[in-house]
Design a protein around this motif. Structure first.
Motif, mmCIF file in Angstrom:
data_model
loop_
_atom_site.group_PDB
_atom_site.id
_atom_site.type_symbol
_atom_site.label_atom_id
_atom_site.label_comp_id
_atom_site.label_asym_id
_atom_site.label_seq_id
_atom_site.Cartn_x
_atom_site.Cartn_y
_atom_site.Cartn_z
ATOM 1 N N GLU A 64 19.972 11.764 15.849
ATOM 2 C CA GLU A 64 20.729 11.154 14.903
ATOM 3 C C GLU A 64 21.230 9.580 14.925
ATOM 4 N N SER A 65 21.206 9.119 16.493
ATOM 5 C CA SER A 65 21.742 8.292 15.942
ATOM 6 C C SER A 65 21.367 6.715 15.868
ATOM 7 N N GLU A 66 19.872 7.482 15.456
ATOM 8 C CA GLU A 66 18.491 6.231 15.268
ATOM 9 C C GLU A 66 18.468 6.553 13.289
ATOM 10 N N ASP A 67 18.787 5.260 13.145
ATOM 11 C CA ASP A 67 18.016 4.713 12.086
ATOM 12 C C ASP A 67 16.464 4.518 11.897
ATOM 13 N N ASP A 68 15.659 4.419 10.698
ATOM 14 C CA ASP A 68 14.470 4.039 10.499
ATOM 15 C C ASP A 68 13.850 2.416 11.658
ATOM 16 N N GLU A 69 14.714 1.669 11.414
ATOM 17 C CA GLU A 69 14.312 0.385 12.086
ATOM 18 C C GLU A 69 14.802 0.579 13.727
ATOM 19 N N SER A 70 15.719 1.659 14.071
ATOM 20 C CA SER A 70 15.997 1.750 15.399
ATOM 21 C C SER A 70 14.432 2.750 16.282
ATOM 22 N N LEU A 71 14.353 3.393 14.666
ATOM 23 C CA LEU A 71 13.129 4.412 15.206
ATOM 24 C C LEU A 71 11.401 3.429 15.573
ATOM 25 N N SER A 72 11.667 2.429 15.087
ATOM 26 C CA SER A 72 10.208 1.257 14.979
ATOM 27 C C SER A 72 10.688 0.553 16.378
ATOM 28 N N LYS A 73 11.897 0.253 16.159
ATOM 29 C CA LYS A 73 11.938 -0.762 17.465
ATOM 30 C C LYS A 73 11.427 0.281 18.760
ATOM 31 N N ARG A 74 11.721 1.559 18.441
ATOM 32 C CA ARG A 74 11.730 2.358 19.928
ATOM 33 C C ARG A 74 10.058 2.754 19.786
ATOM 34 N N GLY A 75 9.183 2.701 19.023
ATOM 35 C CA GLY A 75 7.905 2.467 18.259
ATOM 36 C C GLY A 75 6.918 2.029 19.328
ATOM 37 N N ALA A 76 7.895 0.389 19.117
ATOM 38 C CA ALA A 76 6.864 -0.489 19.930
ATOM 39 C C ALA A 76 7.356 -1.169 21.108
ATOM 40 N N ARG A 77 8.531 -0.922 21.758
ATOM 41 C CA ARG A 77 8.683 -0.586 22.548
ATOM 42 C C ARG A 77 8.001 0.505 23.520
ATOM 43 N N ALA A 78 7.663 1.963 22.762
ATOM 44 C CA ALA A 78 6.912 2.915 23.521
ATOM 45 C C ALA A 78 5.181 2.360 23.886
ATOM 46 N N LEU A 79 4.341 2.003 22.452
ATOM 47 C CA LEU A 79 3.254 1.543 22.891
ATOM 48 C C LEU A 79 3.096 0.074 23.859
ATOM 49 N N ALA A 80 4.333 -0.461 23.783
ATOM 50 C CA ALA A 80 4.271 -1.747 24.993
ATOM 51 C C ALA A 80 4.382 -1.003 26.185
ATOM 52 N N ARG A 81 5.283 -0.066 26.513
ATOM 53 C CA ARG A 81 5.186 0.910 27.835
ATOM 54 C C ARG A 81 3.767 1.578 27.624
ATOM 55 N N ALA A 82 3.023 2.072 27.207
ATOM 56 C CA ALA A 82 2.289 2.633 27.204
ATOM 57 C C ALA A 82 0.592 2.070 27.017
ATOM 58 N N GLY A 83 0.492 0.891 27.054
ATOM 59 C CA GLY A 83 -0.612 0.285 26.201
ATOM 60 C C GLY A 83 -1.433 -0.832 27.368
ATOM 61 N N ALA A 84 -1.239 -0.514 28.442
ATOM 62 C CA ALA A 84 -1.656 -1.415 29.764
ATOM 63 C C ALA A 84 -2.499 -0.110 30.184
ATOM 64 N N SER A 85 -1.379 1.041 30.528
ATOM 65 C CA SER A 85 -2.645 3.009 31.085
ATOM 66 C C SER A 85 -2.998 3.235 30.455
ATOM 67 N N MET A 138 3.184 9.739 15.956
ATOM 68 C CA MET A 138 4.606 9.999 16.445
ATOM 69 C C MET A 138 5.663 9.280 15.374
ATOM 70 N N VAL A 139 5.740 8.748 15.440
ATOM 71 C CA VAL A 139 6.948 7.551 14.663
ATOM 72 C C VAL A 139 7.281 8.811 13.070
ATOM 73 N N ILE A 140 5.949 9.373 12.575
ATOM 74 C CA ILE A 140 6.068 9.942 11.270
ATOM 75 C C ILE A 140 6.903 11.706 11.849
ATOM 76 N N ASP A 141 6.542 11.958 12.939
ATOM 77 C CA ASP A 141 7.156 13.466 13.648
ATOM 78 C C ASP A 141 8.436 12.913 14.205
ATOM 79 N N GLU A 142 8.513 11.768 14.391
ATOM 80 C CA GLU A 142 10.171 11.759 15.350
ATOM 81 C C GLU A 142 11.096 11.340 14.420
ATOM 82 N N LYS A 143 10.491 10.990 13.254
ATOM 83 C CA LYS A 143 11.438 11.616 11.689
ATOM 84 C C LYS A 143 11.405 12.224 10.958
ATOM 85 N N ARG A 144 10.457 13.300 12.097
ATOM 86 C CA ARG A 144 10.984 14.867 10.879
ATOM 87 C C ARG A 144 11.747 15.451 11.727
ATOM 88 N N GLN A 145 11.360 15.371 13.174
ATOM 89 C CA GLN A 145 12.695 16.124 14.613
ATOM 90 C C GLN A 145 14.093 15.275 14.017
#
Length: 643
Positions: A429-450, A499-506
Motif C-alpha cells: 500500500e505504501s508503493e505508488d506506480d513510480e515506486s513499483l516501477s523503480k522496484r521492478g528495475a532494481r529487481a531485474l538488475a538483481r536477477a539479470g546477471a543470474s 510481474m509488474v502488472i501482478d504486483e499492481k493487482r495485489q
C-alpha cells in the motif's frame, strides 16, 4: 566463499568484525541493491608482516581481475536496470511487443522442414561413411520392402513340422496372400505389390500369381495350396526336398537332423519372408510409400497378429518395413502426452511455490500461467527462426519442450524472488506506480546477471554441440540454443512486465487471474512486506554453517572427490551401443520378434559388403577375387575378424 572455505580449512583466523555488507551505489539506482561480502584474512603464517588494518585493506589498489570483474558487473547491472525500468514503466507495451515479435518469428514455421530418412538423420554428413553409402545404393538401390514372420508352437519347444501346425501356417498365409488393402480408391493384394521373381513354388505354375512373387517359405513345397498340404501323408519327407541342410536351417529354427541320414526330423520355428516392390517417393525430405504401408498395416500386420487367437496352436513374431517407424513414432507421440502433463504439473508447482497456495492476496497463479506462456512463446518463436535458418526437424525434436520448461521456470523463479527481496519490509500500500516501477528495475538488475549466466551457459553448450556431424543431433542442439535465447529475452521482458502488472493487482486487492474482480480486505491479510521464505532460512541458518564448518568442509571435499573418482571410473566403463532396440518400447512386438530371431536364427556378427568397381580391373584380378573366400577363412578369431 571460496576464500572463507580455504581460510577455515587451513585454520587461518578471520576478523569477523570486517565480515560486513557493503552497498554499491550506481547513478541509475537510488537504492542500494547489490550485496558484496567483504572479509579480511588475518594471517599468522608470517609474524614479521603484521596484520593489515581495515584502512589498509580499503586503500589497497584493486587487481586487474577485480577491476575487470567490477566493470562487467556494473555493465550487466546497468543494462538490466535500464531494461527493467522500461518494462516496469510500460508493462502493457512490453507485453504487446513481446507477443508481436513472437508471432512474427513463429511465421517462419511455414518453412518447417521435417526429415524422417535414417540416412539423412543418423549418418555423419560429409564423411567417408556417407559417400560410401551413397555409392553403394547407387549400384544396388533398395528395391524391396521386407516382411517376416517367425512362427513357433503355442508351447515353447513344440515341433511345428506337424500337419496341424503347417495347416494353421498355411491358413495364415492365405489371409496374407488374399488380403485386400485400399488406397485412394484402388485395391491391392500381395500379388499386386510383390517383387516379381521365380522359384517361389516347388512346381512352377505361371497361372498361379503367388508363384511369380518373391516369397521364402517351406510352404512352397505345396505351392502354397491348402488342399495339397492336407492331402500330404508325410509332410516332413516333403520338406526334406526343400534343399540343402543350410537351406533348411535358413527357414527353420532349431532344426534337428538325423545324424545317420542327415534328414530333417523336427523344428521349433518356421520363418516366412515376403518381399514388396519398393514404391517409396521423397516428398519434402520425407520418404513415404503409402500403397505398401497401407497393405502392411491392414493385411500383413493384422493377419500376423491375429493368427494365435484364430488357430490356437501357433504363436507369431513378426516384423514389417514400417514397424520401426510405427513403434519409434508411437513412443515419440506418447512423449507428447507427457509434455502436456508436465506443463500442467509445472503450472501447479510454480503457482503453489511462487506465492500463496490459496488464490487471493499473495497468490501468483496468474504468474504461474505467465511462466508457462513464456515457455510456449519461446518455443514457437525459436522454432520459427530455426525453420527460417533451414534447420531440419526430426523425431527427437519433440522432446525439446521438456528441456525448455525447466530452464524457463527457473528464470521465472529468480525474477519473482528478486521482486520479493526488493520489497522486504515494505507494504504494497505504501508503493505508488513510480515506486513499483523503480522496484521492478532494481529487481531485474538483481536477477539479470543470474539468468544471463545460466542461459548463456546452456546456450553455449547446445551451440557447440550443434556442430555434431550427426544431422539429427546437430539440428536438435541448434533448435535448443535458439529457443534458450528466446527464453532469456522473454524472461527479461515479457515476464518482468507481467510481474509488474501482478504486483499492481495485489496492491489493489484484486483477485488472482480474475483481476477485474476486487476482494474484501481481511485483517489477517494486511501486508507488512515480503518475508524471508523457508528455503532461504534453511540455507542461511543451517546449510551454509554446516558446510563451512571444519567437519563440513572435510565431508564435502571427501564426498565430491569420491563422486569425481566414481565418475571417471564410470566414463572409462561407458559402453558405446547403437542397437536400434534401445529406441523401441520394451512392450513392443519388435522386441518379441528380435528375441525370437536371436533364439531361432542367431547370427555371429554384422554383415559386411565389399563393392568392387571398374570392370576392367575386376577382370584383371579375377584370380585373386576367386580365392577371396579362401583367403579370409579362419579369420573370425583374429584380425580382420571376418567369419
Amino acid at each position: 566463499l571460496l576464500g572463507i572455505i580455504f581460510a577455515h580449512f587451513f585454520s587461518i583466523p578471520l576478523d569477523y568484525s570486517l565480515f560486513s555488507i557493503s552497498q554499491k551505489q550506481y547513478p541509475t539506482q537510488p537504492t542500494p541493491s547489490l550485496i558484496v561480502f567483504r572479509f579480511q584474512v588475518l594471517s599468522n603464517l608470517s609474524q614479521t608482516t603484521g596484520t593489515m588494518t581495515t584502512a589498509e585493506v580499503d586503500a589497497r589498489s584493486p587487481s586487474c581481475c577485480e577491476r575487470t570483474g567490477d566493470k562487467v558487473d556494473q555493465t550487466i547491472h546497468s543494462a538490466f536496470h535500464s531494461l527493467g525500468s522500461f518494462c516496469s514503466h510500460r508493462p502493457k507495451l512490453t507485453i504487446a511487443l513481446s507477443l508481436l515479435v513472437c508471432v512474427l518469428c513463429a511465421g517462419g514455421m511455414a518453412k518447417l522442414t521435417t526429415e524422417n530418412r535414417p540416412e539423412k538423420l543418423w549418418v555423419p554428413q560429409g564423411t567417408a561413411a556417407e559417400a560410401e553409402q551413397d555409392q553403394f545404393f547407387g549400384y544396388f538401390p533398395r528395391d524391396a520392402r521386407f516382411e517376416n514372420i517367425i512362427v513357433e508352437g503355442a508351447q515353447k519347444g513344440d515341433n511345428v513340422l506337424t500337419r496341424d501346425h503347417l495347416i494353421s501356417v498355411m491358413k495364415m498365409h492365405g489371409e496374407i496372400e488374399s488380403g485386400v488393402s485400399e488406397h485412394e480408391g484402388e485395391t491391392y493384394t500381395f500379388t499386386d505389390l510383390c517383387v516379381v521373381a521365380g522359384g517361389s513354388c516347388a512346381v512352377y505354375d505361371p497361372s498361379d500369381a503367388i508363384c511369380t512373387c518373391l516369397v521364402t517359405s517351406i510352404l512352397k513345397m505345396w505351392n502354397y495350396d491348402l488342399e495339397t498340404l492336407e492331402a500330404d501323408e508325410d509332410v516332413v519327407a516333403t520338406i526334406n526336398k526343400y534343399g540343402t541342410k543350410e537351406d533348411l536351417e535358413g527357414v527353420l529354427g532349431n532344426a534337428v537332423f538325423d545324424p545317420a541320414t542327415g534328414d530333417l526330423v523336427s523344428a521349433e520355428a518356421i520363418s516366412m519372408s515376403y518381399f514388396l516392390a519398393d514404391r517409396a517417393v521423397v516428398e519434402d525430405r520425407n520418404e513415404i510409400d503409402p500403397i505398401n504401408e497401407t497393405w502392411e498395416e491392414r493385411v500383413f500386420l493384422k493377419s500376423a497378429s491375429s493368427a494365435p487367437q484364430k488357430y490356437g496352436n501357433i504363436n507369431t513374431n513378426y516384423l514389417s518395413s514400417r514397424s520401426f517407424n510405427d513403434e519409434f513414432g508411437g513412443e515419440i507421440g506418447g512423449d507428447l502426452i507427457f509434455v502436456q502433463v508436465s506443463y500442467i504439473v509445472a503450472f501447479v508447482f510454480v503457482g503453489a511455490t511462487m506465492g500463496s497456495k490459496i488464490c487471493g492476496r499473495g497468490s501468483r497463479w496468474a504468474m504461474s500461467l505467465a511462466s508457462i506462456m513464456l515457455v510456449a512463446l519461446s518455443t514457437v518463436a525459436g522454432f520459427g527462426i530455426a525453420s527460417l535458418a533451414g534447420l531440419i526437424y526430426g523425431p527427437v525434436h519433440s522432446v525439446l519442450p521438456f528441456v525448455l520448461l525447466g530452464i524457463g521456470v527457473d528464470d521465472s523463479f529468480v525474477i519473482a524472488n528478486a521482486f520479493d527481496r526488493e520489497r522486504e519490509g515494505v507494504p504494497r500500500e505504501s508503493e505508488d506506480d513510480e515506486s513499483l516501477s523503480k522496484r521492478g528495475a532494481r529487481a531485474l538488475a538483481r536477477a539479470g546477471a543470474s539468468i544471463t549466466v545460466t542461459s548463456l551457459t546452456d546456450l553455449v553448450a547446445f551451440a557447440i554441440s550443434s556442430s555434431s556431424a550427426l544431422p539429427a543431433l546437430g539440428s536438435f542442439c541448434a533448435y535448443a540454443s535458439i529457443n534458450i535465447f528466446f527464453l532469456w529475452a522473454l524472461s527479461a521482458t515479457f515476464f518482468t512486465a507481467a510481474m509488474v502488472i501482478d504486483e499492481k493487482r495485489q496492491r489493489e486487492n484484486r483477485r488472482d487471474i480474475l483481476c477485474c474482480l476486487t476482494r474484501k480486505t481481511i485483517r489477517d491479510e494486511e501486508d507488512t512486506g515480503s518475508k524471508e521464505g523457508f528455503i532461504s532460512k534453511y540455507f542461511r541458518n543451517y546449510h551454509a554453517p554446516a558446510i563451512l564448518s571444519k567437519p563440513g568442509k572435510a565431508a564435502v571435499i571427501l564426498l565430491f572427490s569420491g563422486l569425481f573418482a566414481f565418475g571417471i571410473y564410470g566414463t572409462i566403463k561407458l559402453p558405446v551401443e547403437d542397437s536400434e532396440r534401445n529406441f523401441i518400447p520394451q512392450d513392443s512386438y519388435i522386441n518379441s520378434y528380435a528375441t525370437a530371431s536371436d533364439t531361432y536364427f542367431p547370427t555371429s556378427g554384422t554383415s559386411l559388403y565389399i563393392t568392387f568397381e571398374n570392370g576392367e580391373t575386376i577382370y584383371q584380378n579375377r584370380e585373386e577375387l576367386a580365392s577371396l573366400a579362401t583367403r579370409v577363412s579362419d579369420k573370425s578369431q583374429n584380425p580382420p575378424y571376418i567369419a
